[in-house]
Design a protein around this motif. Sequence first.
Motif, short mmCIF file in Angstrom:
data_model
loop_
_atom_site.label_atom_id
_atom_site.label_comp_id
_atom_site.label_asym_id
_atom_site.label_seq_id
_atom_site.Cartn_x
_atom_site.Cartn_y
_atom_site.Cartn_z
N MET A 176 -27.41 -40.10 21.42
CA MET A 176 -27.51 -40.87 20.19
C MET A 176 -26.18 -41.44 19.69
O MET A 176 -26.15 -42.47 19.03
N ASP A 177 -25.06 -40.78 20.00
CA ASP A 177 -23.78 -41.24 19.48
C ASP A 177 -22.66 -40.66 20.33
O ASP A 177 -22.86 -39.69 21.08
N LEU A 178 -21.47 -41.24 20.20
CA LEU A 178 -20.32 -40.78 20.96
C LEU A 178 -19.04 -41.22 20.26
O LEU A 178 -19.05 -42.16 19.45
N ALA A 179 -17.94 -40.53 20.57
CA ALA A 179 -16.66 -40.87 19.96
C ALA A 179 -15.53 -40.46 20.90
O ALA A 179 -15.58 -39.40 21.53
N TRP A 180 -14.51 -41.32 20.98
CA TRP A 180 -13.34 -41.04 21.81
C TRP A 180 -12.36 -40.16 21.05
O TRP A 180 -12.25 -40.23 19.82
N ASN A 181 -11.61 -39.38 21.81
CA ASN A 181 -10.52 -38.57 21.26
C ASN A 181 -9.37 -39.50 20.89
O ASN A 181 -8.81 -40.17 21.76
N PRO A 182 -8.97 -39.59 19.62
CA PRO A 182 -7.88 -40.50 19.25
C PRO A 182 -6.53 -40.10 19.84
O PRO A 182 -5.60 -40.93 19.86
N ALA A 183 -6.42 -38.86 20.35
CA ALA A 183 -5.15 -38.40 20.93
C ALA A 183 -5.17 -38.38 22.46
O ALA A 183 -4.16 -38.08 23.08
N GLY B 131 -7.80 -34.20 15.61
CA GLY B 131 -8.02 -32.90 16.21
C GLY B 131 -9.28 -32.19 15.78
O GLY B 131 -9.49 -31.02 16.13
N GLN B 132 -10.16 -32.86 15.07
CA GLN B 132 -11.38 -32.23 14.61
C GLN B 132 -12.59 -33.11 14.89
O GLN B 132 -12.57 -34.30 14.65
N VAL B 133 -13.64 -32.48 15.41
CA VAL B 133 -14.90 -33.16 15.67
C VAL B 133 -15.91 -32.72 14.61
O VAL B 133 -16.04 -31.52 14.32
N ALA B 134 -16.61 -33.69 14.04
CA ALA B 134 -17.69 -33.40 13.10
C ALA B 134 -18.98 -33.98 13.67
O ALA B 134 -18.99 -35.11 14.17
N PHE B 135 -20.06 -33.20 13.62
CA PHE B 135 -21.33 -33.69 14.15
C PHE B 135 -22.48 -33.06 13.38
O PHE B 135 -22.35 -31.99 12.78
N GLY B 136 -23.61 -33.76 13.37
CA GLY B 136 -24.77 -33.26 12.64
C GLY B 136 -26.03 -33.96 13.10
O GLY B 136 -25.99 -34.90 13.90
N GLY B 137 -27.17 -33.50 12.55
CA GLY B 137 -28.42 -34.09 12.99
C GLY B 137 -29.60 -33.63 12.17
O GLY B 137 -29.52 -33.49 10.95
N ALA B 138 -30.70 -33.37 12.87
CA ALA B 138 -31.99 -33.15 12.22
C ALA B 138 -32.04 -31.87 11.40
O ALA B 138 -32.88 -31.73 10.52
N SER B 139 -31.16 -30.91 11.68
CA SER B 139 -31.19 -29.65 10.95
C SER B 139 -30.69 -29.78 9.51
O SER B 139 -30.87 -28.87 8.70
N GLY B 140 -30.04 -30.91 9.19
CA GLY B 140 -29.48 -31.08 7.87
C GLY B 140 -28.14 -30.43 7.69
O GLY B 140 -27.59 -30.42 6.58
N GLN B 141 -27.57 -29.90 8.75
CA GLN B 141 -26.27 -29.22 8.68
C GLN B 141 -25.19 -30.07 9.32
O GLN B 141 -25.44 -30.81 10.27
N LEU B 142 -23.97 -29.95 8.79
CA LEU B 142 -22.80 -30.59 9.38
C LEU B 142 -21.95 -29.53 10.05
O LEU B 142 -21.62 -28.51 9.43
#
Length: 251
Positions: free
Chosen positions: A163-170, A235-246
């Motif tokens: 559904m989504d993706l993100a590159w490491n800025p470092a 240095g931090q990844v944030a992700f969430g979805g159907a559970s309603g939790q981050l």
Amino acid sequence: VLIGRRHNGTVQSIAAQPTGNMVASGGWDHLIHLWSTNPDDDDVQQAHTRKRRKGADFEEVELRSSLAVYTGSGAVVNALAWPEEALLFSAGADHCVRQWDVATAKNVNTMVGSKVINAIAPQPNQNTVASAEFDGAVRLYDCRIEAVKSVVAVLKCHTGPCMDLAWNPANEHQLVTVAVEDVGRTSNASGCKQWDVRSPKIPLFRLPKTPLAEQTDESAVDDDERMLAVAWSKGQVAFGGASGQLYTCNL
């Protein structure tokens, strides 16, 4: 608050120009509109509407029209990315990643995949765009190559739609992916994974960050693994979805 009303259907995706002077919107009408964030008086309707919400006054200003309309997308525009001032990427349900010249509004390259594309992310400092696709894979497209030959690598990431993706800025070789994982198909299902694209056959980690060799059922994310969105910053990844939790994870 600026309002543009030129889409004939749902607005599915938005991206901002790095300068902040424009935003692009993609919709179910297969169109991409470019909008000014600093319109002149001639660009807006004369009637302004003042509204009050939660104790704050604000003014709604309707734009007369968009700055440009990009046509040629064959289906819903699910994703937009604007990495450089003069360069815009789009992708969607027509299985294609399109490269647009902002100045001329021309589609200068069409990179053809094989599945519905849910999200895209240009690789930093490279000529590559990564796509999150409906078959659970991430495909890497070389922007210097046209059509079907532009797919240069496939990461078989997940058992359900990516559904989504993100590159490491470092680190320009690392990315994270999230998916609506089918936990019944494998015991190694995980809604969020970290990858190095130079070794596409196996992920570095299933997040939260625990080496694969040390992971147990208890160390995996304890929910239904239906992850929908992810971001990677400082240095931090944030992700969430159907559970309603981050979820957040330091990497």
